[in-house]
Write an enzyme that holds these catalytic residues in place. Sequence first.
Site, short mmCIF file in Angstrom:
data_model
loop_
_atom_site.label_atom_id
_atom_site.label_comp_id
_atom_site.label_asym_id
_atom_site.label_seq_id
_atom_site.Cartn_x
_atom_site.Cartn_y
_atom_site.Cartn_z
N HIS A 1 0.75 -0.99 0.18
CA HIS A 1 0.34 0.16 0.38
C HIS A 1 1.19 1.16 -0.17
O HIS A 1 0.17 2.07 0.00
CB HIS A 1 -0.57 -0.67 1.29
CG HIS A 1 -1.85 -1.56 1.72
ND1 HIS A 1 -2.69 -1.41 0.49
CD2 HIS A 1 -2.34 -2.33 2.27
CE1 HIS A 1 -3.99 -2.69 0.83
NE2 HIS A 1 -2.68 -2.90 1.23
N HIS B 1 -7.83 -4.83 -1.28
CA HIS B 1 -6.77 -5.50 -1.67
C HIS B 1 -7.36 -6.60 -2.90
O HIS B 1 -7.76 -7.36 -3.21
CB HIS B 1 -6.82 -6.46 -0.84
CG HIS B 1 -6.62 -5.70 0.73
ND1 HIS B 1 -6.93 -5.30 1.53
CD2 HIS B 1 -4.97 -5.77 1.01
CE1 HIS B 1 -6.63 -4.43 2.65
NE2 HIS B 1 -6.00 -4.50 1.99
#
Lengths: 218, 334
Positions: free
Chosen positions: B58, B221
């Site tokens: 991330h 995700h």
Amino acid sequence: MEFTAKDWKDFFKEIVSLIEEEKDYLCQLDRKLGDGDHGVTMSIGWQAINEKIDNELANEEDPAKISITVGKTFLSAVGSSVGPLYATGFMRGAKVLKNKSVAGDQDLAEYWIAFGKGIKERGQAEVGDKTMMDTLEPFFKELERKFAETNDFLSSFKAAVLEAKKGMEFTKELMSKKGRSSRLGDRSIGAQDPGATSAYLILAAFLSFVEKRMAKAI
Amino acid sequence: MKKLINDPRNVVEEMLEGYVKAHPNSIKQLPGTGRALITARETREGKVGILIGGGSGHEPGFIGYVGDGMADGVAVGNIFASPSPDPILEVTKAIDKGAGVVYLYGNYAGDVMNFGMAAEMADLEEGIQVGMALASDDVASAPKSEKQKRRGIAGEFFIYKAAGAAADFGYDLDNVVRVAKKANENTRSMGVGLSPCSLPQTGEPSFEIGEDEMEIGLGHHGEPGIEKGPLQSADRVADRLVNDILADIEINKGDKVAVLVNGLGSTPKMELYIVFRRVEQILSERGIEIYRSYVGDYITSLEMGGCSVTLMKLDDELMKTIDHPVDCPMFVQK
């Protein structure tokens, strides 16, 4: 039946190879429900355990210590949600083995019941949520029931694994209610839960390990 | 998908090695797990420690937000997976300056379990007081009636910003937690996915989507979103995202907001600014004042395509936190 430290290590080694074989299959299941990494996560954890067994645990004779180390190693290596879940299972099982160099029928039954119940307590999932609990709860309930009735580990465990399998397969019909996949709603129906699958693989591996050992003994 | 890596098994370790070597004056790695990083600068005794963390992949989240005005340390997980309690505990011990530590993380089952276990250990084994605030800003992840199930996405950035500033102001543990929770309560996000990312270890796309499709509400995700349909214009997408947010939280004429248009990894800044343009139009039509704007890649999903829009409704206290200067390796605000 008598289960020694060496048996535990051999069994855990079998899971290591099993997870490597099933890694892609578990990822493939997870891609339908999550981010597609369940096989990778399981592999990272069991590879770390493999290394511990070969090194730190190579001369370890205490089954409880072995099971605790397996749990802690898995947790440290993967984190994620399966980390705390499986770690709790192996660590609760280890409590049953405390101060016992050899596990008998009663200990083995208690080990796997504690394994299932520990995971349930940690994850707070119910049957029907489409998680590994759909495999584990029918499993430990059947094991508890059957073992109380017969006092025979192998036949009770066998019956329990059958229930586990049904529970795993039933996750195909279910809608996800826990974890990331829960937000898929209806779209989760039709896909078998990867956590329920890996939990079944571990239980089924223990059954086949014990059966092989018995056959050798005869 | 092509990736510039060495061995997929070592991506996290090699990234951290590079990161620490690139910013030796800002970041240091603790000796234990290798997954625990803290600020290299001296922190004041008595300041509440801010600990952030989550899965890798991330970036700039979460390693990039350790520094002055934001977090004191970060626990780093595998790709898209929560860190285990070990590095969380390692950071906790290192950044506790006697006033306790606040854990900030996204509302995901894995993070909740691992951070929860670490908090118990910190309390029992180390006697360190831990407070927690979870990000749950994603409007698409659950209906309003099940708000406790919502995930944290880009809005986490505002929560770090608010809590980091509050700790710098000298607030105590309870008040840092209060500000962090208020920031979360006042923050809403909604995203759109255009193209998948792939995990280095599997090489497979994280979700399937047609060349001419987009997915509203797609997870960070690659979790499927709430609606898949034909790709629309930037203006129509921005309308949808902002309208869904405004339907979820009351923001009235005259209110002030902070806006974040966040890229998911492979979306050009050009497109992010085109989206921001429309967000600004909608807000000004409604008389909502943009107090501060952030446009760029703040919390990504590897090379995923798409963006999210986040609004944080501001009161005087949150305004003060949003104005607070920050100096982190991946984010500076003067």
